[in-house]
Every structure is written in structure tokens, then in C-alpha cells.
Design a protein around this motif. Structure first.
Motif, PDB file in Angstrom:
ATOM      1  N   ILE A  10      -0.340 -10.498  -0.960  1.00 21.47           N
ATOM      2  CA  ILE A  10      -0.861  -9.240  -0.516  1.00 21.47           C
ATOM      3  C   ILE A  10       0.426  -8.818   0.142  1.00 21.47           C
ATOM      4  N   LYS A  14       2.362  -5.022  -0.453  1.00 21.51           N
ATOM      5  CA  LYS A  14       2.338  -4.185   0.514  1.00 21.51           C
ATOM      6  C   LYS A  14       4.114  -3.912   0.729  1.00 21.51           C
ATOM      7  N   THR A  82      -6.849 -12.958  -3.901  1.00 21.07           N
ATOM      8  CA  THR A  82      -5.788 -11.711  -3.760  1.00 21.07           C
ATOM      9  C   THR A  82      -6.715 -10.549  -4.123  1.00 21.07           C
ATOM     10  N   ARG A  86      -7.428  -7.256  -1.698  1.00 19.70           N
ATOM     11  CA  ARG A  86      -7.149  -6.053  -2.099  1.00 19.70           C
ATOM     12  C   ARG A  86      -7.997  -4.925  -2.344  1.00 19.70           C
ATOM     13  N   LEU A 122      -4.555  -2.170 -10.150  1.00 20.73           N
ATOM     14  CA  LEU A 122      -3.938  -3.839  -9.789  1.00 20.73           C
ATOM     15  C   LEU A 122      -3.864  -4.322 -11.091  1.00 20.73           C
ATOM     16  N   HIS A 197       0.948  -3.371  -8.401  1.00 20.75           N
ATOM     17  CA  HIS A 197       0.126  -2.026  -8.374  1.00 20.75           C
ATOM     18  C   HIS A 197       1.124  -0.937  -9.099  1.00 20.75           C
TER      19      HIS A 197
END
Length: 221
Positions: A10, A14, A82, A86, A122, A197
Motif C-alpha cells: 500500500i 501511494k 492489499t 485499498r 487497481l 493503480h
């Protein structure tokens, strides 16, 4: 080096918009996974994909029984954790895609241009063949571009889907010039996983003659 946690993944998403997990699949799962991918491609009748073959095979749940290795690959504990982190729960949409890129003389498919997706997604993106150099059409990403990609996608929110701008070189040529040297090709063995992403600028599938690439990816929204 220790295995990453879902918190690590994660954090990479980001920061960079993607996370690379080399050789993610065990040998036993990888063998079955590739066999299932090959079976789908061998039975594919699609001839609309300029780069080769492409199949949508339904949701993760729909493939839980008939494709057990694929289901196991996408349902591992760390990927489930995950996904849960998310989406703060379960995603409302999942779909599995399988592609085989082996054609390079029918023009450029949309995924062959550097772009962000018009629908934010995603992706869990597995190599199902060896991707060793640029001839194999690797996934190419621009680390950190997901922030501006999100801004550009939102600017297009009121346009019809087919009219949404998302190809960087065509729709944003000045931006393309500024980030062209920041593109990073991702090489890896079959079983390598890239989580990203789709606001992150990406492209792939541009193979050279005599080369090919097989992909299996799960989309979540």
C-alpha cells in the motif's frame, strides 16, 4: 530480504503508483497458472486485438472452480489484504483478462500508447511468460505519475467514455516530452506480479518480430 507486507505494498502504491513483486508465484502454482492461461489462449477466437489475442473471462468468483491455479494466485492472503486495505472492504467489481501479444504489423493498440485508464482501476498484473528485454513488450510505467494522472482523469469526468483524453503523447504532448525519460520498463520471469493503480502512466505489449508476451491480470474497482 524479507517478504513485503500488505502495508508495504500500500505504501509503494501511494508513493510510486505501483509495486513490483518478482517471482511471486511458487513453482507449483506457476505451472498450473500458465497451463490455464495457455488453455484460454488456445481456445480464443478473438481477432480484434491488434497485438494478438485478448480474452475477458469473468470475475474472480466465476473462475474460482474452473481455474483453481488462477484463483489461488489472485486470492493469496497478501493480495486479499492489499485489496481490503485499498478498497476499505470488498471491491464492487473484479474481472480477469488474458492477453497474448505476438503481432506487431497491424498498428498500435490503445494499450501500446503511454496512458492512464479512463476508469480508475487497481490491477494485479502477472507475467505468464518471460519478459526479458524491450523486444518482449514489457509493461512500462512512470513512477509517481499517478498524482497527475488522477488530476487529468478527473478533468475528463464529464466527457463521454470514448471521448475521454488519456493518451499522453497524443493528448498531452508537452507533458509527454517532460516525462519521456522517466519511463521504466518492468522485466521479469513468468510468475512476476506488478500491482499498480491505473492513474499511473503505463503502456505495454509492443513486441518485436519473433517475440511474444503472455499476460493475466485482475482488474478491481
Amino acid at each position: 530480504m524479507s517478504e513485503p507486507t500488505y502495508q508495504d505494498i500500500i505504501e509503494r502504491l501511494k508513493q510510486d503508483g505501483y509495486c513490483l513483486l518478482p517471482n511471486f508465484l511458487s513453482d507449483s502454482v506457476k505451472i498450473g497458472f500458465i497451463r490455464e492461461v495457455d488453455d484460454i489462449l488456445e481456445n480464443s477466437r478473438d481477432d480484434n486485438y491488434k497485438f494478438g489475442k485478448a480474452e475477458r473471462i469473468g470475475s474472480l468468483k466465476e473462475n474460482s472452480t474452473k481455474r483453481p491455479f488462477m484463483f489461488e494466485a489472485f486470492s493469496s492472503d497478501i493480495l486479499q489484504a492489499t485489496s481490503k486495505a485499498r478498497f476499505q472492504g470488498k471491491p464492487h467489481f473484479t474481472e480477469i483478462f488474458v492477453t497474448h501479444e505476438f503481432i506487431n504489423d497491424r498498428g498500435i493498440e490503445r494499450n501500446g500508447y503511454l496512458h492512464f485508464d479512463r476508469l480508475p482501476t487497481l490491477k494485479f498484473f502477472f507475467y505468464a511468460s518471460e519478459v526479458n528485454d524491450m523486444s518482449d513488450g514489457p509493461l512500462i510505467l512512470v513512477p509517481g505519475s499517478h498524482t497527475i494522472g488522477e488530476e487529468l482523469r478527473k478533468q475528463e469526468s464529464n466527457n463521454e467514455y470514448q471521448n475521454k483524453k488519456n493518451r499522453i503523447k497524443i493528448d498531452y504532448p508537452k507533458l509527454y516530452t517532460a516525462i519521456e525519460d522517466k519511463m521504466v520498463p518492468i522485466f521479469g520471469a513468468a510468475g512476476t506480479l506488478i500491482i499498480f493503480h491505473t492513474d499511473t502512466f503505463h503502456m505495454g505489449g509492443n513486441v518485436s518480430s519473433g517475440h511474444s508476451r503472455k499476460i493475466c491480470r485482475l482488474h478491481m474497482r
